[in-house]
Write a protein that holds these residues in place. Sequence first.
Motif, mmCIF file in Angstrom:
data_model
loop_
_atom_site.group_PDB
_atom_site.id
_atom_site.type_symbol
_atom_site.label_atom_id
_atom_site.label_comp_id
_atom_site.label_asym_id
_atom_site.label_seq_id
_atom_site.Cartn_x
_atom_site.Cartn_y
_atom_site.Cartn_z
ATOM 1 N N ARG A 221 -17.009 -45.563 29.069
ATOM 2 C CA ARG A 221 -18.250 -44.873 29.423
ATOM 3 C C ARG A 221 -19.348 -45.144 28.403
ATOM 4 O O ARG A 221 -19.072 -45.388 27.220
ATOM 5 C CB ARG A 221 -18.014 -43.363 29.519
ATOM 6 N N THR A 222 -20.598 -45.064 28.882
ATOM 7 C CA THR A 222 -21.761 -45.293 28.032
ATOM 8 C C THR A 222 -22.762 -44.162 28.241
ATOM 9 O O THR A 222 -23.154 -43.882 29.366
ATOM 10 C CB THR A 222 -22.436 -46.634 28.368
ATOM 11 N N GLY A 223 -23.136 -43.505 27.165
ATOM 12 C CA GLY A 223 -24.094 -42.407 27.279
ATOM 13 C C GLY A 223 -25.151 -42.514 26.189
ATOM 14 O O GLY A 223 -25.129 -43.440 25.383
ATOM 15 N N PRO A 224 -26.060 -41.553 26.205
ATOM 16 C CA PRO A 224 -26.155 -40.403 27.094
ATOM 17 C C PRO A 224 -26.932 -40.726 28.364
ATOM 18 O O PRO A 224 -27.514 -41.807 28.488
ATOM 19 C CB PRO A 224 -26.910 -39.391 26.238
ATOM 20 N N ALA A 225 -26.959 -39.764 29.299
ATOM 21 C CA ALA A 225 -27.743 -39.913 30.528
ATOM 22 C C ALA A 225 -28.316 -38.555 30.899
ATOM 23 O O ALA A 225 -27.626 -37.536 30.811
ATOM 24 C CB ALA A 225 -26.873 -40.444 31.655
ATOM 25 N N LEU A 226 -29.567 -38.548 31.310
ATOM 26 C CA LEU A 226 -30.252 -37.326 31.714
ATOM 27 C C LEU A 226 -30.788 -37.507 33.127
ATOM 28 O O LEU A 226 -31.391 -38.530 33.441
ATOM 29 C CB LEU A 226 -31.415 -37.021 30.763
ATOM 30 N N ASP B 228 -26.541 -34.161 43.659
ATOM 31 C CA ASP B 228 -26.231 -33.250 42.566
ATOM 32 C C ASP B 228 -26.587 -33.902 41.234
ATOM 33 O O ASP B 228 -26.010 -34.935 40.876
ATOM 34 C CB ASP B 228 -24.741 -32.892 42.607
ATOM 35 N N PRO B 229 -27.538 -33.330 40.452
ATOM 36 C CA PRO B 229 -27.905 -33.940 39.169
ATOM 37 C C PRO B 229 -26.718 -34.091 38.220
ATOM 38 O O PRO B 229 -26.610 -35.108 37.520
ATOM 39 C CB PRO B 229 -28.944 -32.969 38.606
ATOM 40 N N ALA B 230 -25.820 -33.107 38.181
ATOM 41 C CA ALA B 230 -24.672 -33.190 37.276
ATOM 42 C C ALA B 230 -23.755 -34.342 37.661
ATOM 43 O O ALA B 230 -23.289 -35.100 36.805
ATOM 44 C CB ALA B 230 -23.897 -31.869 37.285
ATOM 45 N N ALA C 22 -34.817 -26.627 34.634
ATOM 46 C CA ALA C 22 -35.933 -27.427 34.146
ATOM 47 C C ALA C 22 -37.150 -27.092 34.993
ATOM 48 O O ALA C 22 -37.385 -27.699 36.023
ATOM 49 C CB ALA C 22 -35.616 -28.917 34.220
ATOM 50 N N GLY C 23 -37.912 -26.085 34.562
ATOM 51 C CA GLY C 23 -38.999 -25.605 35.389
ATOM 52 C C GLY C 23 -38.431 -25.019 36.674
ATOM 53 O O GLY C 23 -37.422 -24.312 36.666
ATOM 54 N N PRO C 24 -39.014 -25.345 37.832
ATOM 55 C CA PRO C 24 -38.476 -24.859 39.103
ATOM 56 C C PRO C 24 -37.245 -25.632 39.567
ATOM 57 O O PRO C 24 -36.584 -25.231 40.518
ATOM 58 C CB PRO C 24 -39.641 -25.073 40.076
ATOM 59 N N GLY C 25 -36.931 -26.727 38.915
ATOM 60 C CA GLY C 25 -35.782 -27.544 39.287
ATOM 61 C C GLY C 25 -34.631 -27.371 38.318
ATOM 62 O O GLY C 25 -34.454 -26.318 37.691
ATOM 63 N N SER C 26 -33.829 -28.410 38.176
ATOM 64 C CA SER C 26 -32.684 -28.366 37.276
ATOM 65 C C SER C 26 -32.500 -29.733 36.635
ATOM 66 O O SER C 26 -33.032 -30.740 37.101
ATOM 67 C CB SER C 26 -31.416 -27.973 38.037
ATOM 68 N N ALA C 27 -31.723 -29.753 35.565
ATOM 69 C CA ALA C 27 -31.456 -31.001 34.848
ATOM 70 C C ALA C 27 -29.997 -31.028 34.438
ATOM 71 O O ALA C 27 -29.344 -29.989 34.297
ATOM 72 C CB ALA C 27 -32.360 -31.128 33.620
ATOM 73 N N ALA C 28 -29.481 -32.241 34.236
ATOM 74 C CA ALA C 28 -28.109 -32.422 33.781
ATOM 75 C C ALA C 28 -28.096 -33.475 32.690
ATOM 76 O O ALA C 28 -28.694 -34.547 32.837
ATOM 77 C CB ALA C 28 -27.213 -32.850 34.941
ATOM 78 N N LEU C 29 -27.421 -33.170 31.592
ATOM 79 C CA LEU C 29 -27.296 -34.075 30.455
ATOM 80 C C LEU C 29 -25.827 -34.433 30.278
ATOM 81 O O LEU C 29 -24.983 -33.545 30.140
ATOM 82 C CB LEU C 29 -27.826 -33.408 29.183
#
Length: 329
Positions: free
Chosen positions: A304-309, A287-289, A116-123
């Motif tokens: 469990r309840t989602g989603p989450a970003l 850790d984003p994940a 995600a740009g210079p960083g990272s993302a987790a969905l």
Amino acid sequence: MLPMRAALAGTTGNAMLMGLAEVSTPVGWVLLPGLLGVSARPRTAALVSAWAGVLVALSVVVPVIPGHRTDPQALLASAASLAAVPFLAWARRRTRTATVTRAAAPPDVAVFTVPAGPGSAALAICGTAGEIGAAVPVPGGGLRVLLGTVTGATLDTPAGRRAIEQAFHRAAAGPRRTLPHLVDALEKVVRDLAPAGHLRATIVDVDRAGSVRAVRCGSPDLVVAAGHRAEPAAVPEGPAIGSTEPGERAAPGPVTGRRIAVVGTGFTDAHGERWLRVLDQVAAGDDPARTAQLLTRGARGGRRTGPALVIDGGTTVAGMTGGARGPAA
């Protein structure tokens, strides 16, 4: 990606046009099928190539009207071109999706990581009732993500949810798409599928520099890490998609944070008044994940309840409302 029916129809129409125009050059018979195949999924590309080959063969075997040139070199050139199309489609799809990786997680949750740009993302996706989640990498290093929950019997079906996610994938794939464009595209598909239903969603857009813009349409919440705590981001909430008539949208406003998280309506419903305290994990986790996975855990050991970003990387958020269109349904 181009739908199969459209690709096959275009291939058939091209063959008919070439025959009526008495065009016999190989390029006239395989150029359009090749372009259509490369723009489709690999499996569709293989079918398009096979069908184009059948049409070429028919024009040679049944020369009612002038067709494809019959000399061996011309036939070999067309065969080689059509055979290469599925491989080109596969290479294009692999290049486009190679940045999305599935992270290790328990069997009842799927966690995907993506730059995600210079960083990272987790969905994190759980498959809970009404859950909508989709991430689309943007050429150049950007990312667009949709999180939400659908309401209505027609929308809350596998076919309804899949139609919304596919519409988002198509709309978000262009590098110059804006948040209002994405909202309008989702508004159209929701109204076409179920005029009485609606989608409560947050759409996040990360550019290559790491600047983030978000639009809140309904009740999903967006927070940023502030020290060791999570605080609501200053992103005003607009009405749910499909709930009101389109109207003007508010101008964006900046919010800063080294980590950003978005959760759906199920999260706040499950955790009640404690939802913001639970989101403190966004600031504490490294850790984003792993953080996205933890955010899906049910309250008191429940489902469990989602989603989450979760987005990590010292980004800047610009908030935009889902539109000044009156109260949400």
